[in-house]
Design a protein around this motif. Structure first.
Motif, PDB file in Angstrom:
ATOM      1  N   LYS A 295      -8.999  -4.945  -1.455  1.00 34.90           N
ATOM      2  CA  LYS A 295      -7.963  -4.861  -3.024  1.00 34.90           C
ATOM      3  C   LYS A 295      -7.478  -3.209  -3.003  1.00 34.90           C
ATOM      4  CE  LYS A 295      -9.379  -8.908  -4.297  1.00 34.90           C
ATOM      5  NZ  LYS A 295      -9.894 -10.046  -5.490  1.00 34.90           N
ATOM      6  N   TYR A 296      -7.264  -2.279  -2.577  1.00 35.24           N
ATOM      7  CA  TYR A 296      -7.257  -1.354  -2.098  1.00 35.24           C
ATOM      8  C   TYR A 296      -5.725  -0.987  -1.441  1.00 35.24           C
ATOM      9  CZ  TYR A 296     -11.917   0.535  -1.351  1.00 35.24           C
ATOM     10  OH  TYR A 296     -13.324   0.779  -1.323  1.00 35.24           O
ATOM     11  N   GLN A 297      -4.742  -0.205  -2.718  1.00 40.29           N
ATOM     12  CA  GLN A 297      -3.226  -0.452  -2.091  1.00 40.29           C
ATOM     13  C   GLN A 297      -2.973   1.393  -2.874  1.00 40.29           C
ATOM     14  OE1 GLN A 297      -2.345  -3.029  -5.635  1.00 40.29           O
ATOM     15  NE2 GLN A 297      -0.404  -3.300  -4.516  1.00 40.29           N
TER      16      GLN A 297
ATOM     17  N   TYR B  22     -12.231   8.032   3.726  1.00 39.46           N
ATOM     18  CA  TYR B  22     -13.247   6.849   4.968  1.00 39.46           C
ATOM     19  C   TYR B  22     -12.428   7.271   6.524  1.00 39.46           C
ATOM     20  CZ  TYR B  22     -15.235   2.964   6.993  1.00 39.46           C
ATOM     21  OH  TYR B  22     -15.769   1.684   7.874  1.00 39.46           O
ATOM     22  N   SER B  23     -13.301   7.139   7.389  1.00 37.18           N
ATOM     23  CA  SER B  23     -12.828   7.801   8.832  1.00 37.18           C
ATOM     24  C   SER B  23     -11.192   7.094   9.111  1.00 37.18           C
ATOM     25  CB  SER B  23     -13.453   6.454  10.243  1.00 37.18           C
ATOM     26  OG  SER B  23     -12.763   6.770  11.227  1.00 37.18           O
TER      27      SER B  23
ATOM     28  N   ASP C 114      -5.885  -5.000   7.180  1.00 35.61           N
ATOM     29  CA  ASP C 114      -7.105  -5.873   6.927  1.00 35.61           C
ATOM     30  C   ASP C 114      -8.347  -5.524   5.971  1.00 35.61           C
ATOM     31  OD1 ASP C 114      -5.913  -8.356   8.013  1.00 35.61           O
ATOM     32  OD2 ASP C 114      -6.609  -7.588  10.057  1.00 35.61           O
ATOM     33  N   TYR C 115      -8.285  -3.865   6.311  1.00 38.20           N
ATOM     34  CA  TYR C 115      -9.262  -3.115   5.380  1.00 38.20           C
ATOM     35  C   TYR C 115      -8.842  -3.324   4.134  1.00 38.20           C
ATOM     36  CZ  TYR C 115     -12.372   0.779   4.136  1.00 38.20           C
ATOM     37  OH  TYR C 115     -13.035   1.319   3.540  1.00 38.20           O
TER      38      TYR C 115
ATOM     39  N   VAL D 257       1.040  -1.370   0.083  1.00 38.26           N
ATOM     40  CA  VAL D 257       0.197  -0.105   0.175  1.00 38.26           C
ATOM     41  C   VAL D 257       0.927   1.183  -0.212  1.00 38.26           C
ATOM     42  CG1 VAL D 257      -1.838   1.207   1.423  1.00 38.26           C
ATOM     43  CG2 VAL D 257      -1.816  -1.241   1.401  1.00 38.26           C
ATOM     44  N   VAL D 258       0.197   2.246  -1.060  1.00 40.45           N
ATOM     45  CA  VAL D 258       1.235   3.052  -1.320  1.00 40.45           C
ATOM     46  C   VAL D 258       0.259   4.540  -0.621  1.00 40.45           C
ATOM     47  CG1 VAL D 258       3.115   2.226  -2.799  1.00 40.45           C
ATOM     48  CG2 VAL D 258       1.296   3.525  -3.447  1.00 40.45           C
TER      49      VAL D 258
END
Length: 293
Positions: A160-162, A146-147, A154-155, A111-112
């Motif tokens: 599949k967010y990166q 998002y908050s 994990d979220y 994740v970046v």
């Protein structure tokens, strides 16, 4: 998200174009000197504008996950192309983002954070061109705003967010995949003194909890005009960064995670020390068998 992230300051500045005009982020006097002294002035600017030597791919492979980005159009150039900028123009933004996306395609659990915190000479059309570009390149990898407290690895993996994009412009409110700049304050010490920098970092960390946001600790020193004059030929790395880095890294190594602890730390010339691993090791303090004081 309590995980500590490793970041680079002016992440794109590993290459700047000496042949292009001085950027619109500079004061008129600097632009004037660049015209009068031409190549000499730009060679000096290059030594003080470059805060990294590793490409995006190399930074990613070295563990960097937060990227500090400044962008600009080239005044007078037709179309809406945007470029990275720090005194002098760098690569096209599109090329840099594609390089990052190629890495993410090969590493689906990475994740970046992309922090677009300065925009120069950009009309609404330029902004829309860049925002559309982000959607085209990253697509479903983009994490919707998002908050902050609920963003966990994990979220991100589950959805599949990166890529988390911070966009310091009112247009961020109109696009769900852009996070407002207010979600990632990055207080700037604006000093050449390493000890004053550390005092500033400590003070701003103490204020972090009340904002409920991500937080960037900019472990960087900023040259003044007299600093540049004294180290004109040496440049930022040789004159200012290298001799102060041990003091700065001693502070980084002593940090602790948690609500009042460090979140994202940025540094110049990330390859000069084992910066990424030093910050990664802070994450081990979040494990149950480590006491956090």
């Amino acid at each position: 998200m309590q995980t500590r992230l490793r970041g680079s300051h002016d992440s794109f500045s590993f290459w700047v174009d000496e042949k292009a005009p001085v950027g619109p982020d500079q004061k008129p006097v600097v632009k004037h000197l660049a015209v009068v002294f031409r190549l000499l002035a730009k060679k000096v600017m290059k030594k003080w504008s470059m805060t990294q030597t590793l490409t995006f791919k190399e930074q990613l492979e070295g563990g960097i996950r937060y990227f500090d980005l400044r962008v600009s159009s080239k005044p007078g150039e037709p179309g809406y192309e945007v470029y990275f900028i720090h005194g002098l123009f760098g690569h096209r933004v599109r090329d840099g983002l594609n390089e990052i996306n190629t890495f993410l395609n090969s590493h689906p659990k990475e994740v970046v954070f992309l922090d677009f915190n300065h925009h120069y000479a950009m009309s609404i059309e330029h902004h829309m061109y860049l925002i559309t570009m982000l959607q085209q390149i990253f697509g479903n990898k983009l994490c919707k705003c998002y908050s902050v407290e609920d963003i966990t690895l994990d979220y991100l993996w589950e959805n599949k967010y990166q890529v988390i994009v911070f966009y310091h412009h009112p247009l961020s409110e109109e696009h769900s995949h852009l996070w407002p700049g207010s979600n990632i304050p990055a207080p700037w010490a604006n000093t050449t003194d390493a000890f004053k920098l550390i005092q500033f970092l400590e003070t701003t960390l103490g204020e972090r909890a009340k904002y409920g946001s991500f937080h960037v600790s900019q472990a960087i020193l900023t040259p003044r005009v007299k600093t540049i004059a004294r180290g004109l030929i040496k440049g930022l790395r040789n004159h200012l960064v290298e001799r102060n880095l041990p003091t700065i890294m001693t502070w980084v190594e002593a940090q602790r995670p948690g609500v009042n602890g460090v979140n994202i730390i940025t540094c110049d010339f990330v390859e000069l020390v084992d910066f990424a691993n030093i910050v990664i090791n802070l994450n081990k303090l979040l494990l149950p068998n480590h006491a956090i004081t």
